[in-house]
Write an enzyme that holds these catalytic residues in place. Structure first.
Site, short mmCIF file in Angstrom:
data_model
loop_
_atom_site.label_atom_id
_atom_site.label_comp_id
_atom_site.label_asym_id
_atom_site.label_seq_id
_atom_site.Cartn_x
_atom_site.Cartn_y
_atom_site.Cartn_z
N ARG A 59 0.82 -1.22 0.00
CA ARG A 59 0.00 0.00 0.00
C ARG A 59 0.85 1.27 0.00
O ARG A 59 0.39 2.32 -0.42
CB ARG A 59 -1.00 -0.04 1.16
CG ARG A 59 -2.22 -0.87 0.82
CD ARG A 59 -3.05 -1.19 2.01
NE ARG A 59 -2.54 -2.35 2.71
CZ ARG A 59 -2.92 -2.69 3.93
NH1 ARG A 59 -3.78 -1.97 4.58
NH2 ARG A 59 -2.40 -3.77 4.49
N GLU A 96 3.78 -10.12 15.09
CA GLU A 96 3.12 -10.60 16.30
C GLU A 96 3.48 -12.08 16.53
O GLU A 96 3.77 -12.50 17.63
CB GLU A 96 1.61 -10.41 16.15
CG GLU A 96 0.89 -10.42 17.46
CD GLU A 96 -0.57 -10.08 17.28
OE1 GLU A 96 -0.94 -9.54 16.22
OE2 GLU A 96 -1.33 -10.36 18.22
#
Ligand code: AMP
Length: 177
Positions: A59, A96
């Site tokens: 993006r 994560e």
């Protein structure tokens, strides 16, 4: 800016339960929203001695490339491991769960470059920090990173400032994760 913020769609529980996904596709689809977004960055960085714009896959490419075009400078794609065909420099960073690697073409940056780094959103800042480290490793100065959205509760912008001395400019903020 509230007009830009109002055009960003929130999708709950994507890609996992509990995440509020801030979806910029609704902003990109809107001609006024797209023009305001790119225009805000163009106004901020015109005349600031920026020599190149770098964007983080994927993006960051969408806003980085038109910004580079408007500033009259070149664009550098920072990509996921294994996608760039020539000699690269890599940087690992924590996710994560597990780790990831981003890469840049070694011959795209020269000492003395003042590179603006762009992505759509900063959350924990892990991706941005790795990208700044890549650019700095090759001798570039990164005066600022630009994003459409900051999630201040996740602390990424503060971390970038404290750990690397790089300012984060965001057009809007959303509370929470
Ligand atoms: P981070 O490394 O934690 O700052 O994560 C930043 C990257 O993850 C950006 O490239 C975003 O596109 C994506 N991301 C993280 N959280 C969200 C969210 N809540 N909504 C949309 N994208 C997100």
């Amino acid at each position: 800016m509230s007009i830009v913020k109002s055009k960003i769609r929130t999708i709950p529980d994507y890609p996992r339960k509990g995440i509020l996904f801030r979806d910029i596709t609704s902003l990109l689809l809107d001609p006024e929203g797209l023009a305001l977004t790119i225009g805000t960055f163009v106004d901020r960085y015109t005349g600031k001695g920026i020599t190149k714009v770098a964007g983080i896959e994927a993006r960051g490419f969408i806003i980085g490339a038109p910004l580079a075009f408007q500033l009259g400078v070149g664009f550098i794609p920072i990509r996921k491991k294994g996608k760039l065909p020539s000699e690269t420099v890599s940087q690992e960073y924590d996710l994560e769960y597990g780790k990831d690697v981003i890469e840049i073409h070694k011959d795209s940056v020269f000492p003395g470059d003042r590179i603006l780094l762009m992505d759509d959103l900063i959350a924990t800042g892990g991706t941005m920090i790795a990208a700044v480290q890549l650019l700095q490793k090759l001798g570039a100065e990164v005066p600022e990173v630009g994003v459409i959205i900051d999630l201040p509760d996740l602390g990424g912008a503060t971390k970038l400032n404290k750990d690397l001395g790089v300012n984060v400019f965001s057009i809007c903020e959303f509370e929470g994760h």
